[in-house]
Design a protein around this motif. Structure first.
Motif, PDB file in Angstrom:
ATOM      1  N   LEU A 135       0.820  -1.209   0.000  1.00  0.00           N
ATOM      2  CA  LEU A 135       0.000   0.000   0.000  1.00  0.00           C
ATOM      3  C   LEU A 135       0.855   1.262   0.000  1.00  0.00           C
ATOM      4  N   GLY A 136       1.898   1.261   0.793  1.00  0.00           N
ATOM      5  CA  GLY A 136       2.775   2.430   0.853  1.00  0.00           C
ATOM      6  C   GLY A 136       3.484   2.697  -0.450  1.00  0.00           C
ATOM      7  N   PHE A 137       4.046   1.663  -1.060  1.00  0.00           N
ATOM      8  CA  PHE A 137       4.774   1.843  -2.307  1.00  0.00           C
ATOM      9  C   PHE A 137       3.834   2.235  -3.438  1.00  0.00           C
TER      10      PHE A 137
ATOM     11  N   GLY B  40       1.632   6.027  -7.286  1.00  0.00           N
ATOM     12  CA  GLY B  40       0.482   6.723  -7.846  1.00  0.00           C
ATOM     13  C   GLY B  40       0.614   8.225  -7.742  1.00  0.00           C
ATOM     14  N   ALA B  41       1.088   8.712  -6.602  1.00  0.00           N
ATOM     15  CA  ALA B  41       1.279  10.156  -6.425  1.00  0.00           C
ATOM     16  C   ALA B  41       2.329  10.690  -7.402  1.00  0.00           C
ATOM     17  N   LEU B  42       3.400   9.945  -7.600  1.00  0.00           N
ATOM     18  CA  LEU B  42       4.429  10.371  -8.552  1.00  0.00           C
ATOM     19  C   LEU B  42       3.890  10.420  -9.977  1.00  0.00           C
ATOM     20  N   ILE B  43       3.069   9.457 -10.342  1.00  0.00           N
ATOM     21  CA  ILE B  43       2.485   9.442 -11.687  1.00  0.00           C
ATOM     22  C   ILE B  43       1.553  10.639 -11.871  1.00  0.00           C
ATOM     23  N   VAL B  44       0.700  10.892 -10.893  1.00  0.00           N
ATOM     24  CA  VAL B  44      -0.243  12.010 -11.008  1.00  0.00           C
ATOM     25  C   VAL B  44       0.492  13.344 -11.066  1.00  0.00           C
ATOM     26  N   PHE B  45       1.450  13.559 -10.178  1.00  0.00           N
ATOM     27  CA  PHE B  45       2.179  14.826 -10.189  1.00  0.00           C
ATOM     28  C   PHE B  45       3.039  14.962 -11.433  1.00  0.00           C
TER      29      PHE B  45
END
Length: 78
Positions: free
Chosen positions: A49-51, A56-61
C-alpha cells in the motif's frame, strides 16, 4: 502468481530482500528462502500500500507537471 505482478510486489520484495541480506550478514539464517518468504508475507500489505500510493502520487504529479505548460489548458478571454 503474486510474484509475477512487479508493480504490486516491488515494495514488499525489496524489503524482504534487504532483511535477507541482513540475516546473511549476521549469519543467523539457516534457510534464506524461508526467511524471505516469511518477511514477504509479514509485511506484504503495508509495504504494498505504501509503495503503490507513492507510485500513484508520482504518476499524477508527473502528469500534471507535464501538462501544466500545455497551451490548450489555459483559458484566456480577450
Amino acid at each position: 502468481m503474486i510474484f509475477s505482478i512487479p508493480l504490486i510486489i516491488l515494495g514488499p520484495a525489496t524489503y524482504a530482500g534487504l532483511k535477507c541480506i541482513e540475516e546473511l550478514k549476521n549469519e543467523s539464517a539457516h534457510n534464506i528462502f524461508i526467511v524471505y518468504l516469511n518477511k514477504f508475507k509479514e509485511n506484504f500489505l503495508s509495504y504494498m500500500l505504501g509503495f503503490n500510493t507513492l507510485l500513484g502520487a508520482l504518476i499524477v504529479f508527473g502528469y500534471l507537471a507535464i501538462n501544466i505548460f500545455n497551451i490548450s489548458n489555459i483559458f484566456i478571454k480577450l
